[in-house]
Design an enzyme around this catalytic site. Structure first.
Site, PDB file in Angstrom:
ATOM      1  CD  GLU A 361      96.593  20.708  44.231  1.00 52.39           C
ATOM      2  OE1 GLU A 361      96.660  21.405  45.269  1.00 52.39           O
ATOM      3  OE2 GLU A 361      97.583  20.426  43.534  1.00 52.39           O
ATOM      4  CG  ASN A 362      88.021  22.675  46.771  1.00 50.78           C
ATOM      5  OD1 ASN A 362      86.955  22.118  47.015  1.00 50.78           O
ATOM      6  ND2 ASN A 362      88.328  23.836  47.279  1.00 50.78           N
TER       7      ASN A 362
END
Ligand code: BG6
Length: 466
Positions: A361-362
């Site tokens: 996730e980013n």
């Protein structure tokens, strides 16, 4: 920089995109009574205001969406299975066939395009029945319910799914017990003992999932998943440095156990200071020795820590907050943007464990505007491209530093409902979804400028990053 097998892709979670909250035998999950995310009250019953009940209707539109992901060149798609689709209450013995079929179709659709599924087994969506009757993961019996659920999905999807994650951001149990562990008792009524005991149950369940996965699918790779936040000491005052070390341990406690297979030595003093005594059962220590194949984490921001945080301006952030860093800009939601923090945390994890990492996730939550250019509806999201470019450049540097990184899945690759605020206007996607906070919208999908940019990143294997 990025090797040829690097897994480029995107990430979503069932409760934030599927909708169809009661369809085909699905039971309720805690998210169905959380219309305000973590920032407001829960509802007695699911209410219309809860945007997650419809989400972005991925349940009915998954074919269209996966086609768009394939068009971007995705090599991997991270999604979660809603436990309550497979076991509507969570504690039954027999699964709901319709739920199993749905994920089988999603998996097959990915495989059709050569996209590897990366499945999160529990992403903030504990079945509501388990929350109501057992107070979620405070009750040890959830371990066996989870084990049963894992066995069913592993047996069903073996041979098709190689990559698995156990609990999304497992460290969140200490901060947001309802979202992280389905605990309905309000946090202010819970002791540290309660929280760490619930964490213990999840950790044992996670290790059991690793064991089972390896038995049922010898080629499977199973990772833990933590909320990765970098803690910088606010000043060189040694007091701030020690505080920073302690905050790091709030996170490392979870990776230490997942990677080393035992409680770290610093917990002796920590638990003594906090008056905690973990109730272990015979066999728990042995189960914990089933360690993960890789470490996955979310990374959005860094924060500063100080012994006396009241001396400084406070920052906002992803489920945890600290002191504002004067050197960083922030997003519209006040999360401080720090691409170098990604390089730092990759090195930190790798120095400590020498295990492959997966950035799962980013991304940048921002307010987008759909405009018309040459007859095409588009979002000109240069701010998102800049954010992602800068983080990927730093990820590349981490790889050059010698860190082994398996892949990168950008969060909310298609717009979805925010976890913390339950809004739709906080958008992360490469694909715009026409749905608004008041529930209006056609649910049509439109490619953003970042869609074309990310397609190029994948095609060039990161060569076009600046
Ligand atoms: C992570 C969660 O903490 O951050 C996701 O795993 C979440 O579920 C993401 O959506 C972004 O946070 P938010 O609150 O902006 O949706």
């Amino acid at each position: 920089m990025f090797n040829n097998n690097f897994l480029w892709g995107g990430a979503i979670a069932a409760n934030q995109c599927e909708g169809a909250y009661l369809e085909d035998g699905k039971g309720l999950s805690i998210q169905d009574i959380m219309p305000n995310g973590i920032v407001g009250a829960i509802s007695e019953e699911p209410i219309e205001d809860n945007l997650k009940l419809v989400g972005i209707d991925f349940y009915h539109k998954y074919k269209e969406d996966i086609k768009l992901f394939a068009d971007m060149g995705f090599k991997v798609l991270r999604f979660s299975i809603a436990w309550s689709r497979i076991f509507p209450k969570g504690d039954e013995l027999e699964p709901n066939e319709k739920g199993l079929e749905f994920y089988e179709n999603v998996i097959d659709e990915c495989l059709k395009y050569g996209i590897e599924p990366l499945i999160t087994l529990s992403h903030y969506e504990t079945p509501l029945h388990l929350a109501k009757v057992y107070d979620g993961w405070r009750d040890r019996r959830l371990i066996e319910f989870f084990e049963n659920y894992c066995r069913v999905v592993f047996e069903r999807y073996r041979g098709k799914v190689k990559y698995w994650l156990t609990f999304n951001e497992i460290n969140s149990v200490l901060h947001f017990p309802l979202m992280g562990a389905g605990i309905l008792t309000p946090k202010d009524k819970l002791t540290k003992q309660d929280l760490y005991q619930a964490a213990h149950h999840e950790l044992v369940a996670s290790a059991l999932a690793v064991k089972l996965a390896h038995e049922i699918m010898p080629n499977a790779k199973v990772g833990c998943m933590v909320l990765g936040v970098v803690n910088y000491p606010m000043t060189p005052n040694p007091d701030d440095m020690i505080t920073s070390m302690e905050r790091d341990r709030d996170l490392m406690f979870f990776t230490d156990i997942h990677v080393r297979g035992k409680y770290p030595s610093y917990t002796k003093k920590l638990f003594k200071d906090l008056g905690i005594s973990i109730k272990m059962e015979d066999g728990d220590e042995e189960i914990l020795r089933n360690t993960v194949d890789f470490i996955s984490f979310s990374y959005y921001m860094s924060k500063c820590t100080a012994k006396d945080i009241n001396k400084y301006e406070k920052g906002r952030g992803n489920l945890t907050s600290g002191v504002k860093n004067p050197y960083l800009k922030e997003s519209e939601w006040g999360w401080q943007i720090d691409p170098q923090g990604l390089r730092y945390i990759c090195n930190y994890f790798y120095d400590r464990y020498q295990k492959p990492l997966f950035v799962v996730e980013n991304g940048l939550g921002a307010m987008d505007k759909l405009v018309e250019v040459n007859g095409e509806k588009i979002v000109l999201d240069d701010y998102r491209i800049e954010y992602l470019n800068d983080h990927l450049v730093e990820l590349g540097k981490a790889i050059e530093d010698g860190v082994e990184v398996m892949g990168y899945t950008s969060w909310g690759c298609i717009d979805l409902v925010s976890a913390s605020t339950a809004e739709l206007k906080k958008r992360y996607g490469f694909i715009y979804v026409d749905r608004n906070d008041d529930g209006t919208g056609s649910l049509e999908r439109y490619k953003k400028k970042s869609f074309y940019w990310y397609k190029e990143v994948i095609k060039s294997n990161g060569e076009n990053l600046k």
